[in-house]
Design an enzyme around this catalytic site. Structure first.
Site, PDB file in Angstrom:
ATOM      1  N   PHE A 112      38.264  27.251  27.500  1.00  0.00           N
ATOM      2  CA  PHE A 112      38.713  26.545  28.701  1.00  0.00           C
ATOM      3  C   PHE A 112      39.469  25.265  28.329  1.00  0.00           C
ATOM      4  O   PHE A 112      38.973  24.436  27.578  1.00  0.00           O
ATOM      5  CB  PHE A 112      37.509  26.205  29.592  1.00  0.00           C
ATOM      6  CG  PHE A 112      37.916  25.698  30.932  1.00  0.00           C
ATOM      7  CD1 PHE A 112      38.334  26.581  31.930  1.00  0.00           C
ATOM      8  CD2 PHE A 112      37.943  24.341  31.202  1.00  0.00           C
ATOM      9  CE1 PHE A 112      38.743  26.113  33.174  1.00  0.00           C
ATOM     10  CE2 PHE A 112      38.340  23.857  32.447  1.00  0.00           C
ATOM     11  CZ  PHE A 112      38.747  24.758  33.431  1.00  0.00           C
ATOM     12  N   GLU A 142      54.322  29.622  35.406  1.00  0.00           N
ATOM     13  CA  GLU A 142      52.864  29.570  35.575  1.00  0.00           C
ATOM     14  C   GLU A 142      52.249  28.684  34.487  1.00  0.00           C
ATOM     15  O   GLU A 142      52.833  28.517  33.418  1.00  0.00           O
ATOM     16  CB  GLU A 142      52.352  31.027  35.509  1.00  0.00           C
ATOM     17  CG  GLU A 142      50.895  31.287  35.673  1.00  0.00           C
ATOM     18  CD  GLU A 142      50.226  30.749  36.926  1.00  0.00           C
ATOM     19  OE1 GLU A 142      50.248  29.525  37.119  1.00  0.00           O
ATOM     20  OE2 GLU A 142      49.619  31.542  37.662  1.00  0.00           O
ATOM     21  N   ASP A 143      51.089  28.109  34.770  1.00  0.00           N
ATOM     22  CA  ASP A 143      50.445  27.271  33.757  1.00  0.00           C
ATOM     23  C   ASP A 143      49.791  28.120  32.664  1.00  0.00           C
ATOM     24  O   ASP A 143      49.943  27.859  31.484  1.00  0.00           O
ATOM     25  CB  ASP A 143      49.409  26.315  34.394  1.00  0.00           C
ATOM     26  CG  ASP A 143      48.348  27.017  35.238  1.00  0.00           C
ATOM     27  OD1 ASP A 143      48.423  28.246  35.444  1.00  0.00           O
ATOM     28  OD2 ASP A 143      47.417  26.326  35.715  1.00  0.00           O
ATOM     29  N   ASP A 183      43.477  21.814  35.561  1.00  0.00           N
ATOM     30  CA  ASP A 183      42.362  20.987  36.021  1.00  0.00           C
ATOM     31  C   ASP A 183      40.994  21.550  35.647  1.00  0.00           C
ATOM     32  O   ASP A 183      40.855  22.741  35.344  1.00  0.00           O
ATOM     33  CB  ASP A 183      42.408  20.871  37.552  1.00  0.00           C
ATOM     34  CG  ASP A 183      41.979  22.167  38.226  1.00  0.00           C
ATOM     35  OD1 ASP A 183      42.531  23.234  37.883  1.00  0.00           O
ATOM     36  OD2 ASP A 183      41.076  22.129  39.081  1.00  0.00           O
ATOM     37  N   ASP A 219      45.498  34.184  32.022  1.00  0.00           N
ATOM     38  CA  ASP A 219      44.173  34.375  31.419  1.00  0.00           C
ATOM     39  C   ASP A 219      43.845  35.871  31.477  1.00  0.00           C
ATOM     40  O   ASP A 219      44.216  36.626  30.589  1.00  0.00           O
ATOM     41  CB  ASP A 219      43.204  33.491  32.207  1.00  0.00           C
ATOM     42  CG  ASP A 219      41.791  33.476  31.670  1.00  0.00           C
ATOM     43  OD1 ASP A 219      41.591  33.824  30.509  1.00  0.00           O
ATOM     44  OD2 ASP A 219      40.877  33.111  32.421  1.00  0.00           O
ATOM     45  N   ARG A 253      44.399  16.958  35.703  1.00  0.00           N
ATOM     46  CA  ARG A 253      45.784  17.468  35.745  1.00  0.00           C
ATOM     47  C   ARG A 253      46.796  16.464  35.199  1.00  0.00           C
ATOM     48  O   ARG A 253      47.858  16.829  34.721  1.00  0.00           O
ATOM     49  CB  ARG A 253      46.203  17.803  37.185  1.00  0.00           C
ATOM     50  CG  ARG A 253      45.465  18.968  37.797  1.00  0.00           C
ATOM     51  CD  ARG A 253      46.195  19.395  39.083  1.00  0.00           C
ATOM     52  NE  ARG A 253      45.346  20.214  39.932  1.00  0.00           N
ATOM     53  CZ  ARG A 253      45.145  21.517  39.784  1.00  0.00           C
ATOM     54  NH1 ARG A 253      45.726  22.165  38.797  1.00  0.00           N
ATOM     55  NH2 ARG A 253      44.373  22.185  40.622  1.00  0.00           N
ATOM     56  N   GLY A 304      48.815  24.153  39.119  1.00  0.00           N
ATOM     57  CA  GLY A 304      48.723  23.962  37.669  1.00  0.00           C
ATOM     58  C   GLY A 304      50.040  23.852  36.929  1.00  0.00           C
ATOM     59  O   GLY A 304      50.117  23.215  35.885  1.00  0.00           O
TER      60      GLY A 304
HETATM   61  P1  5GP Z   1      43.955  34.886  35.628  1.00  0.00           P
HETATM   62  O1  5GP Z   1      44.157  35.580  36.939  1.00  0.00           O
HETATM   63  O2  5GP Z   1      45.079  35.144  34.645  1.00  0.00           O
HETATM   64  O3  5GP Z   1      42.616  35.183  35.033  1.00  0.00           O
HETATM   65  O4  5GP Z   1      43.847  33.349  35.934  1.00  0.00           O
HETATM   66  C1  5GP Z   1      44.909  32.520  36.035  1.00  0.00           C
HETATM   67  C2  5GP Z   1      44.460  31.198  36.614  1.00  0.00           C
HETATM   68  O5  5GP Z   1      43.128  30.832  36.198  1.00  0.00           O
HETATM   69  C3  5GP Z   1      45.359  30.096  36.111  1.00  0.00           C
HETATM   70  O6  5GP Z   1      46.506  29.939  36.925  1.00  0.00           O
HETATM   71  C4  5GP Z   1      44.440  28.899  36.123  1.00  0.00           C
HETATM   72  O7  5GP Z   1      44.443  28.313  37.410  1.00  0.00           O
HETATM   73  C5  5GP Z   1      43.053  29.472  35.862  1.00  0.00           C
HETATM   74  N1  5GP Z   1      42.674  29.340  34.451  1.00  0.00           N
HETATM   75  C6  5GP Z   1      42.528  30.316  33.551  1.00  0.00           C
HETATM   76  N2  5GP Z   1      42.163  29.832  32.351  1.00  0.00           N
HETATM   77  C7  5GP Z   1      42.079  28.485  32.496  1.00  0.00           C
HETATM   78  C8  5GP Z   1      41.745  27.420  31.601  1.00  0.00           C
HETATM   79  O8  5GP Z   1      41.460  27.562  30.404  1.00  0.00           O
HETATM   80  N3  5GP Z   1      41.767  26.168  32.128  1.00  0.00           N
HETATM   81  C9  5GP Z   1      42.087  25.919  33.419  1.00  0.00           C
HETATM   82  N4  5GP Z   1      42.079  24.659  33.821  1.00  0.00           N
HETATM   83  N5  5GP Z   1      42.408  26.913  34.292  1.00  0.00           N
HETATM   84  C10 5GP Z   1      42.407  28.180  33.833  1.00  0.00           C
END
Ligand code: 5GP
Length: 175
Positions: free
Chosen positions: A153, A100-101, A160, A104, A166, A46
């Site tokens: 989202f 990081e992208d 993606d 969340d 992407r 990402g």
């Molecule tokens: P976390 O462990 O912080 O919950 O999740 C991080 C990962 O979840 C990110 O690196 C990404 O791959 C995915 N993710 C979380 N929110 C989104 C979102 O709104 N859109 C997309 N495409 N991926 C997300």
């Protein structure tokens, strides 16, 4: 408005807003790390566009390395964590910036931070394009945040939906 597979997304953050915000982050990193040689650890897939735009705007002498998480998962008390692939080189006594992208829930980042800190770096900071404060389940100190967004989202600019989207040059949100 765009359709990806079964979902419809609407424009959210434009390419020019993203690029100018990334330039600000790059400028800040350049100042904060003046005279140092940080290692950027880019979390694939990402963060690839964010990282490319970020490092193009940084004139420090730096290293850039890439990691990704394995697709299989292993359950731990914190949730689903996956094994890290990459990062073969030593990061001992180095200044690390994780790229990081999106952060969340923060569980992925907490897991990654622990793995990195176990390897005795000199310092570790996080640069994330997006952060959803409402979704955070564990406290994470993020020094460089592109945009704080609502708990919705998003796709595009590296992120993606089921593997697609992407390549979009701006960010879109689920309609
Ligand atoms: P976390 O462990 O912080 O919950 O999740 C991080 C990962 O979840 C990110 O690196 C990404 O791959 C995915 N993710 C979380 N929110 C989104 C979102 O709104 N859109 C997309 N495409 N991926 C997300």
């Amino acid at each position: 408005m765009i359709n990806i597979l079964d979902k419809t997304f609407v424009p959210f953050i434009s390419r020019s807003s993203i690029e100018s915000r990334i330039a600000e982050l790059a400028d800040q990193i350049g100042k904060d790390y003046a005279g140092r040689n940080p290692v950027f650890i880019v979390v694939l897939n990402g963060a690839f566009l964010f990282a490319g735009e970020l490092v193009k705007n940084i004139s420090l002498t730096c290293e850039i390395t890439f990691i990704r998480f394995s697709s299989y998962s292993q359950t731990e008390s914190t949730g689903n964590v996956r094994q890290i692939i990459g990062m073969e080189e030593s990061i001992e006594n180095r200044d690390i910036i994780i790229v990081e992208d999106i952060v969340d829930t923060g569980l992925t980042m907490a897991h990654l931070l622990k793995q990195i800190k176990d390897r005795s770096p000199k310092s570790v900071e996080i640069a994330t394009l997006l952060h959803k404060p409402e979704a955070l389940k564990t406290p994470i100190d993020m020094r460089y945040v592109g945009f704080e967004i609502d708990n919705k989202f998003v796709v595009g600019y590296g992120l993606d939906y089921d593997g697609f989207g992407r390549n979009l040059d701006s960010l879109y949100v689920l309609a």
